[in-house]
Design an enzyme around this catalytic site. Structure first.
Site, PDB file in Angstrom:
ATOM      1  N   ARG A 292       3.486   0.933   1.407  1.00  0.00           N
ATOM      2  CA  ARG A 292       3.245   1.975   0.406  1.00  0.00           C
ATOM      3  C   ARG A 292       4.354   3.018   0.469  1.00  0.00           C
ATOM      4  O   ARG A 292       4.730   3.482   1.550  1.00  0.00           O
ATOM      5  CB  ARG A 292       1.912   2.697   0.654  1.00  0.00           C
ATOM      6  CG  ARG A 292       0.712   2.040   0.023  1.00  0.00           C
ATOM      7  CD  ARG A 292       0.755   2.043  -1.509  1.00  0.00           C
ATOM      8  NE  ARG A 292      -0.363   1.336  -2.093  1.00  0.00           N
ATOM      9  CZ  ARG A 292      -0.407   0.011  -2.295  1.00  0.00           C
ATOM     10  NH1 ARG A 292       0.612  -0.752  -1.977  1.00  0.00           N
ATOM     11  NH2 ARG A 292      -1.466  -0.548  -2.854  1.00  0.00           N
TER      12      ARG A 292
ATOM     13  N   GLU B 266       6.450   5.109  -8.497  1.00  0.00           N
ATOM     14  CA  GLU B 266       6.901   3.876  -9.159  1.00  0.00           C
ATOM     15  C   GLU B 266       6.530   3.958 -10.637  1.00  0.00           C
ATOM     16  O   GLU B 266       5.503   4.541 -10.964  1.00  0.00           O
ATOM     17  CB  GLU B 266       6.211   2.676  -8.487  1.00  0.00           C
ATOM     18  CG  GLU B 266       6.605   2.574  -7.018  1.00  0.00           C
ATOM     19  CD  GLU B 266       5.839   1.480  -6.258  1.00  0.00           C
ATOM     20  OE1 GLU B 266       5.033   0.768  -6.884  1.00  0.00           O
ATOM     21  OE2 GLU B 266       6.045   1.370  -5.045  1.00  0.00           O
TER      22      GLU B 266
ATOM     23  N   HIS C  64       8.495  -3.469  -5.925  1.00  0.00           N
ATOM     24  CA  HIS C  64       7.115  -3.722  -5.457  1.00  0.00           C
ATOM     25  C   HIS C  64       6.724  -5.200  -5.665  1.00  0.00           C
ATOM     26  O   HIS C  64       5.779  -5.513  -6.381  1.00  0.00           O
ATOM     27  CB  HIS C  64       6.126  -2.778  -6.165  1.00  0.00           C
ATOM     28  CG  HIS C  64       4.889  -2.525  -5.367  1.00  0.00           C
ATOM     29  ND1 HIS C  64       4.260  -1.308  -5.299  1.00  0.00           N
ATOM     30  CD2 HIS C  64       4.138  -3.354  -4.600  1.00  0.00           C
ATOM     31  CE1 HIS C  64       3.184  -1.401  -4.526  1.00  0.00           C
ATOM     32  NE2 HIS C  64       3.088  -2.632  -4.096  1.00  0.00           N
TER      33      HIS C  64
END
Ligand code: GLV
Length: 311
Positions: free
Chosen positions: A230, A259, A278
């Site tokens: 994370r 993000e 990601h």
């Protein structure tokens, strides 16, 4: 008829064959939060992804909601305690994505250490003029090096397993001691001894900005910092400052504080950083298993059965 709302198209056909449910999928255009706010009012279940913040405002709108099924292992986007206090079950998709995420973490670690992305980019931009030369694009070795893993949950453990194949010396720091084949060390020791520091923490109030300038400063000048769980567990501005000051050699990141990230992010102009958007669980196989798991979790709760994984 029970109503289910789904915030994103999911891979596979796992929602098919449930004709006795009214299933609504976000059409893909418009404001997704507004869509959730208006559709959750009379929904019995919802499937969400980590992009959608499921907070009190949304939970308070729901009058019949019994299950929030997230298509993710992380659940920092959901007010889990509040949902539970309202009698709503929250389910998630651990285990099925562990190995894929560890593969990616290992991949970006190798990419950063061995200039894989920089080398690819050099060729594409016609920068490989001189052929093979002894001192050309030298990187850092990975095999045989000390790997410091922060957090020994499922993903930390899967990274640890991979390190064996590279003859690395794994050490780890975690809230508690785990029964794993690696030495448990204190954090300062891990930071000062590791050639590669992998952050494998989930995000919660204790881990927010866990890696900051002070801790990065304790790493070796030749070390790399890798984050694949994370973004917010790492203070990104501190990382930028540490890289600018050559406190460490490089970083590899699959997750970011906010993000999506674009080329305006200062990290994007640093050569010693490898970034991926990601992608930890982004394989055909894993995303399919996540869909199966999230859908099974949801229907199990609505049908009065135990979900596969609940919080
Ligand atoms: C991905 O980041 C997940 O939480 O599943």
């Amino acid at each position: 008829m029970m109503k289910i709302i789904v915030t994103r198209q999911l891979p596979g056909n796992y929602l098919d064959g449930h004709e006795n449910f009214d299933i609504r999928i976000f059409p893909g255009n418009g404001d997704i939060r507004q869509w959730i706010l208006s559709n959750i009012v009379d929904a019995d279940g919802i499937i969400v992804t980590l992009n959608e913040r499921i907070d009190r405002e949304i939970i308070d709108r729901a009058s019949r909601l019994r299950v929030i099924s997230t298509y993710s292992v992380g659940y920092d986007h959901i007010d889990v305690e509040y949902a539970k206090s309202r009698g709503i079950t929250v389910t998630y998709t651990p285990e099925v994505l562990t190995e894929a995420t560890a593969d990616l973490i290992f991949g970006i670690m190798l990419a950063a250490a061995r200039n894989i992305v920089a080398g690819d980019s050099l060729i594409r931009h016609d920068g490989w003029k001189s052929g093979w030369k002894p001192g050309f694009m030298l990187g850092s070795e990975v095999h045989g090096k000390t790997l410091g893993i922060i957090g020994m949950g499922r993903i930390g453990n899967a990274v640890l397993k991979r390190s064996r194949g590279f003859d690395m010396k794994p050490i780890y720091y975690s809230r508690s001691i785990h029964n794993v084949d690696a030495e448990y060390v204190d954090l300062d020791y891990l930071l000062s001894e590791s050639d590669f520091v992998v952050i494998a923490l989930d995000l919660n109030s204790e881990t927010f900005h866990f890696m900051n300038y002070e801790r990065i400063s304790k790493m070796k000048k030749s070390a790399f910092l890798i984050n694949g769980t994370r973004g917010k567990v790492l203070n990104e501005a501190d990382l930028v400052r540490a890289l600018e000051n050559h406190i460490i050699r490089g970083a590899a990141l699959d997750v970011f504080e906010n993000e999506p990230v674009d080329s305006r992010n200062p990290l994007a102009s640093m050569e010693n950083v490898v970034m991926t958007p990601h992608l930890g669980s982004a394989t055909y196989e894993t995303r399919d298993r996540m869909a199966e798991t999230a859908v099974t979790n949801l229907f199990n709760v609505l049908n009065g059965k135990r979900p596969l994984y609940k919080l």
